[in-house]
Motif scaffolding. Sequence first.
Motif, short mmCIF file in Angstrom:
data_model
loop_
_atom_site.label_atom_id
_atom_site.label_comp_id
_atom_site.label_asym_id
_atom_site.label_seq_id
_atom_site.Cartn_x
_atom_site.Cartn_y
_atom_site.Cartn_z
N SER A 128 0.81 -1.22 0.00
CA SER A 128 0.00 0.00 0.00
C SER A 128 0.85 1.28 0.00
O SER A 128 0.37 2.34 -0.36
CB SER A 128 -0.95 0.01 1.20
N LEU A 129 2.11 1.18 0.36
CA LEU A 129 2.99 2.35 0.37
C LEU A 129 3.74 2.54 -0.94
O LEU A 129 4.13 3.65 -1.29
CB LEU A 129 4.02 2.23 1.51
N ASN A 130 3.97 1.42 -1.66
CA ASN A 130 4.76 1.48 -2.89
C ASN A 130 4.22 0.43 -3.86
O ASN A 130 4.18 -0.75 -3.53
CB ASN A 130 6.23 1.22 -2.56
N ASP A 131 3.87 0.86 -5.05
CA ASP A 131 3.29 -0.05 -6.05
C ASP A 131 4.33 -0.87 -6.81
O ASP A 131 3.97 -1.63 -7.70
CB ASP A 131 2.47 0.75 -7.07
N ASN A 132 5.60 -0.69 -6.49
CA ASN A 132 6.66 -1.38 -7.23
C ASN A 132 7.14 -2.63 -6.50
O ASN A 132 7.38 -2.61 -5.30
CB ASN A 132 7.86 -0.46 -7.45
N ALA A 133 7.31 -3.70 -7.27
CA ALA A 133 7.95 -4.91 -6.76
C ALA A 133 9.36 -4.93 -7.34
O ALA A 133 9.57 -4.57 -8.51
CB ALA A 133 7.18 -6.15 -7.21
#
Length: 164
Positions: A64-69
């Motif tokens: 929820s804080l960062n959309d990047n994997a």
Amino acid sequence: MMKYYVNYTLVALVFLFTACGNNQKIESVQSPPVKQLIFPKGDKNTSDNFEGEVWVKSLIDADSLNDNAVGNVTFSPGARSKWHSHPAGQILLVTDGVGYYQEKGQPKKILRKGDVIKCPPNVPHWHGASQDTMFVQVAITSRQKGPTVWLEAVTDRVYLSKSK
């Protein structure tokens, strides 16, 4: 006079023993170092989205804080992904070896350590190792617009095609 010869002989012997000892040290310093990857190799992939041996280590999961994997992917020689696309794109950072990257309708590119690839959103592509060299990449994949869309396998004809 004999005293001087004895002293010079002793000095010469000490020099020879020291030089021999240094040769051994130089040889051990010059032996090839054990190759270490920047990030851990991870677990062997068991999905059918890759051909050949591939290892994946998740470095950062999208949340929820960062959309990047962010993941480290290690391909054995000849290993490759299926064709696939990313709704919000992907960035590949090559950290070791020699690999390939190809977008649908474009020539295959050769990738080497230090290369960076920006995969456009929704553009089918594949990536993997060259035929005789392992390949390691850090994949940064946005999950903002959905997960990876996996497509068909990369044929040997496409994989073995000439590179740009």
